[in-house]
Design a protein around this motif. Sequence first.
Motif, short mmCIF file in Angstrom:
data_model
loop_
_atom_site.label_atom_id
_atom_site.label_comp_id
_atom_site.label_asym_id
_atom_site.label_seq_id
_atom_site.Cartn_x
_atom_site.Cartn_y
_atom_site.Cartn_z
N ASN A 144 -23.52 -25.51 -5.79
CA ASN A 144 -24.27 -26.58 -5.14
C ASN A 144 -24.85 -27.61 -6.09
N ASP A 183 -26.92 -20.62 1.27
CA ASP A 183 -27.80 -21.73 1.64
C ASP A 183 -27.02 -23.01 1.93
N ARG A 184 -25.80 -23.14 1.40
CA ARG A 184 -24.96 -24.33 1.62
C ARG A 184 -23.76 -24.00 2.49
N LEU A 185 -23.93 -22.99 3.33
CA LEU A 185 -22.81 -22.51 4.15
C LEU A 185 -22.27 -23.60 5.07
N ALA A 186 -23.15 -24.44 5.60
CA ALA A 186 -22.70 -25.49 6.51
C ALA A 186 -21.91 -26.58 5.78
N GLU A 187 -22.18 -26.79 4.50
CA GLU A 187 -21.49 -27.83 3.74
C GLU A 187 -20.16 -27.32 3.20
N ASN A 188 -20.20 -26.16 2.56
CA ASN A 188 -18.99 -25.60 1.95
C ASN A 188 -19.23 -24.11 1.73
N SER A 189 -18.41 -23.27 2.34
CA SER A 189 -18.61 -21.83 2.26
C SER A 189 -17.90 -21.19 1.06
#
Length: 296
Positions: free
Chosen positions: A79, A254-260
């Motif tokens: 991230n 924590d950035r799952l919605a942006e890039n898993s």
Amino acid sequence: MTALAPVSAAARPRVSYRPGRVMRRFLADRVGVTALVVVLILVVIALVSRFWTPVDPTAQELLDRLEGPSSAHWLGTDNVGRDILSRLMRATWTALTSCALAVGLAVAVGVPLGLLAGYAEGFLDGLLGRISDVLMSLPPLLFAVAIVGALGPSLTNAMIAIGVLLMPRFFRLTRISTREVKNEDFVEAARASGTTTMRILGRHVLPNIASPLLIQISFGAAVAIVSESGLSFLGLGAQAPTASWGSMVKEGFDRLAENSWSMYPPAIMIVVTVLVLSLLGDGLRDAVGRQTGGRR
């Protein structure tokens, strides 16, 4: 001149397994050997990461954040644009050293206390057994969180907490094994000849209970890896900028919605490491076999 009497076979210390036979049986187990090879590879990666990584694991490139695998970053970036492969390598060192600290603490405290309790029995055995039962009855994760909360969040404190959680397991295994071995003929002969208790424990008893302890160490290492990753995921283990598989999973989550993608490599490393440690323990257990007092 009076001839010297031959030493009785019962007075000689016996080990609970034959190293050559155990090695042959273990090498015949393809799964166990494969697990050992993977563990050795992880150790090599951890050692290499102390001196070299493809990219500085702490270097941030915000313009390249959350990228997928590429020629510049084989496993992509996290991230804040840090190279995932480099951080995985450094996190391997964190995982293995923290595992060694936790298991080493558990062995250093649990095994000597188990030897004394199993050999002496009586009041000491009862007291230490009750303390062990209390520790075993506590919820592991909550107990670890309580210790880290009292000492402060850090990797060392997290490993102390995990080591305390593993102590009762090594204590109980050592106590039970010592009770079985202490009644063997060679121990009785050593005691009758005036050998000190500490020498009996170190020279006669400990070598004969080494097999189950070695197996327990492999399983304890798997528990330590999972626990360290869990505490780091919660922010109670390794602190930034130290790389840890658990904290890397947390950052990816924590950035799952942006890039898993960034969450998968460290999660796979945790699963693979725990799996090979468990398989290694199974292989050692099968190679040693069920033994009591030096007999198969």
